[in-house]
Motif scaffolding. Structure first.
Motif, PDB file in Angstrom:
ATOM      1  N   ALA A 133      74.914  14.927 127.635  1.00  0.00           N
ATOM      2  CA  ALA A 133      75.503  14.332 126.434  1.00  0.00           C
ATOM      3  C   ALA A 133      74.744  14.840 125.220  1.00  0.00           C
ATOM      4  O   ALA A 133      73.513  14.951 125.244  1.00  0.00           O
ATOM      5  CB  ALA A 133      75.449  12.816 126.508  1.00  0.00           C
ATOM      6  N   VAL A 134      75.481  15.152 124.172  1.00  0.00           N
ATOM      7  CA  VAL A 134      74.867  15.709 122.972  1.00  0.00           C
ATOM      8  C   VAL A 134      75.576  15.149 121.731  1.00  0.00           C
ATOM      9  O   VAL A 134      76.803  15.021 121.721  1.00  0.00           O
ATOM     10  CB  VAL A 134      74.925  17.253 123.020  1.00  0.00           C
ATOM     11  N   PRO A 135      74.799  14.800 120.683  1.00  0.00           N
ATOM     12  CA  PRO A 135      75.430  14.339 119.443  1.00  0.00           C
ATOM     13  C   PRO A 135      76.165  15.508 118.774  1.00  0.00           C
ATOM     14  O   PRO A 135      75.671  16.639 118.781  1.00  0.00           O
ATOM     15  CB  PRO A 135      74.252  13.882 118.569  1.00  0.00           C
ATOM     16  N   VAL A 136      77.333  15.232 118.215  1.00  0.00           N
ATOM     17  CA  VAL A 136      78.138  16.274 117.573  1.00  0.00           C
ATOM     18  C   VAL A 136      78.823  15.731 116.324  1.00  0.00           C
ATOM     19  O   VAL A 136      79.094  14.546 116.217  1.00  0.00           O
ATOM     20  CB  VAL A 136      79.224  16.838 118.530  1.00  0.00           C
ATOM     21  N   ASN A 137      79.080  16.631 115.395  1.00  0.00           N
ATOM     22  CA  ASN A 137      79.983  16.361 114.290  1.00  0.00           C
ATOM     23  C   ASN A 137      81.329  16.917 114.715  1.00  0.00           C
ATOM     24  O   ASN A 137      81.387  17.884 115.482  1.00  0.00           O
ATOM     25  CB  ASN A 137      79.509  17.054 113.013  1.00  0.00           C
ATOM     26  N   PHE A 138      82.397  16.334 114.233  1.00  0.00           N
ATOM     27  CA  PHE A 138      83.710  16.833 114.625  1.00  0.00           C
ATOM     28  C   PHE A 138      84.701  16.658 113.499  1.00  0.00           C
ATOM     29  O   PHE A 138      84.458  15.929 112.543  1.00  0.00           O
ATOM     30  CB  PHE A 138      84.213  16.143 115.905  1.00  0.00           C
ATOM     31  N   ALA A 139      85.804  17.348 113.631  1.00  0.00           N
ATOM     32  CA  ALA A 139      86.927  17.207 112.712  1.00  0.00           C
ATOM     33  C   ALA A 139      88.121  16.742 113.517  1.00  0.00           C
ATOM     34  O   ALA A 139      88.273  17.110 114.681  1.00  0.00           O
ATOM     35  CB  ALA A 139      87.227  18.536 112.029  1.00  0.00           C
ATOM     36  N   ARG A 140      88.965  15.951 112.891  1.00  0.00           N
ATOM     37  CA  ARG A 140      90.164  15.449 113.569  1.00  0.00           C
ATOM     38  C   ARG A 140      91.395  16.013 112.890  1.00  0.00           C
ATOM     39  O   ARG A 140      91.494  16.060 111.672  1.00  0.00           O
ATOM     40  CB  ARG A 140      90.214  13.926 113.497  1.00  0.00           C
ATOM     41  N   GLU A 141      92.327  16.459 113.715  1.00  0.00           N
ATOM     42  CA  GLU A 141      93.652  16.842 113.233  1.00  0.00           C
ATOM     43  C   GLU A 141      94.660  16.275 114.212  1.00  0.00           C
ATOM     44  O   GLU A 141      94.688  16.666 115.380  1.00  0.00           O
ATOM     45  CB  GLU A 141      93.797  18.361 113.143  1.00  0.00           C
ATOM     46  N   GLY A 142      95.449  15.308 113.757  1.00  0.00           N
ATOM     47  CA  GLY A 142      96.402  14.657 114.651  1.00  0.00           C
ATOM     48  C   GLY A 142      95.667  13.933 115.761  1.00  0.00           C
ATOM     49  O   GLY A 142      94.741  13.170 115.514  1.00  0.00           O
ATOM     50  N   ASN A 143      96.065  14.201 116.992  1.00  0.00           N
ATOM     51  CA  ASN A 143      95.429  13.575 118.153  1.00  0.00           C
ATOM     52  C   ASN A 143      94.386  14.468 118.801  1.00  0.00           C
ATOM     53  O   ASN A 143      94.094  14.326 119.982  1.00  0.00           O
ATOM     54  CB  ASN A 143      96.491  13.197 119.188  1.00  0.00           C
ATOM     55  N   CYS A 144      93.825  15.408 118.031  1.00  0.00           N
ATOM     56  CA  CYS A 144      92.822  16.339 118.558  1.00  0.00           C
ATOM     57  C   CYS A 144      91.522  16.217 117.778  1.00  0.00           C
ATOM     58  O   CYS A 144      91.532  16.035 116.566  1.00  0.00           O
ATOM     59  CB  CYS A 144      93.312  17.777 118.456  1.00  0.00           C
ATOM     60  N   LEU A 145      90.419  16.332 118.501  1.00  0.00           N
ATOM     61  CA  LEU A 145      89.100  16.429 117.885  1.00  0.00           C
ATOM     62  C   LEU A 145      88.615  17.860 118.075  1.00  0.00           C
ATOM     63  O   LEU A 145      88.715  18.414 119.169  1.00  0.00           O
ATOM     64  CB  LEU A 145      88.109  15.472 118.546  1.00  0.00           C
ATOM     65  N   TYR A 146      88.085  18.442 117.014  1.00  0.00           N
ATOM     66  CA  TYR A 146      87.552  19.794 117.069  1.00  0.00           C
ATOM     67  C   TYR A 146      86.047  19.726 116.883  1.00  0.00           C
ATOM     68  O   TYR A 146      85.556  19.115 115.932  1.00  0.00           O
ATOM     69  CB  TYR A 146      88.188  20.672 115.987  1.00  0.00           C
ATOM     70  N   ILE A 147      85.330  20.339 117.813  1.00  0.00           N
ATOM     71  CA  ILE A 147      83.874  20.303 117.824  1.00  0.00           C
ATOM     72  C   ILE A 147      83.362  21.731 117.765  1.00  0.00           C
ATOM     73  O   ILE A 147      83.808  22.601 118.525  1.00  0.00           O
ATOM     74  CB  ILE A 147      83.365  19.594 119.096  1.00  0.00           C
ATOM     75  N   HIS A 148      82.416  21.975 116.855  1.00  0.00           N
ATOM     76  CA  HIS A 148      81.826  23.307 116.745  1.00  0.00           C
ATOM     77  C   HIS A 148      81.065  23.625 118.026  1.00  0.00           C
ATOM     78  O   HIS A 148      80.331  22.795 118.551  1.00  0.00           O
ATOM     79  CB  HIS A 148      80.877  23.380 115.552  1.00  0.00           C
ATOM     80  N   CYS A 149      81.238  24.844 118.509  1.00  0.00           N
ATOM     81  CA  CYS A 149      80.577  25.244 119.748  1.00  0.00           C
ATOM     82  C   CYS A 149      80.432  26.760 119.754  1.00  0.00           C
ATOM     83  O   CYS A 149      81.355  27.480 119.377  1.00  0.00           O
ATOM     84  CB  CYS A 149      81.416  24.782 120.941  1.00  0.00           C
ATOM     85  N   ALA A 150      79.283  27.237 120.160  1.00  0.00           N
ATOM     86  CA  ALA A 150      79.064  28.678 120.287  1.00  0.00           C
ATOM     87  C   ALA A 150      79.857  29.212 121.477  1.00  0.00           C
ATOM     88  O   ALA A 150      80.330  28.454 122.326  1.00  0.00           O
ATOM     89  CB  ALA A 150      77.572  28.964 120.477  1.00  0.00           C
TER      90      ALA A 150
END
Length: 73
Positions: free
Chosen positions: A36-53
């Protein structure tokens, strides 16, 4: 859900997501252990987008098991 009196609608759940400061992304490593890791995310509709390498621990976990859990804080 066991306690129906505490159940929230999907709309209420998305409102909670909008108010949270960050999330904790919980995944399963390829060896089966939790990660488990803390993340910032963005939401668009019913999706969460998480930055990832393109390579790393999160990517390995997501490639192994794409089903995850996000806890909003």
């Amino acid at each position: 859900m066991r306690r129906k009196d505490r159940e929230v609608s999907a709309e209420q759940a998305w409102e909670i997501v909008e108010r949270c400061s960050y999330g904790v992304l919980a995944m399963t490593k390829p060896d089966g252990t939790p990660y488990a890791v803390p993340v910032n995310f963005a939401r668009e509709g019913n999706c969460l987008y998480i930055h990832c390498a393109q390579a790393g621990e999160k990517t390995d976990c997501l490639n192994h098991q794409p089903q995850v859990c996000v806890t909003c804080v």
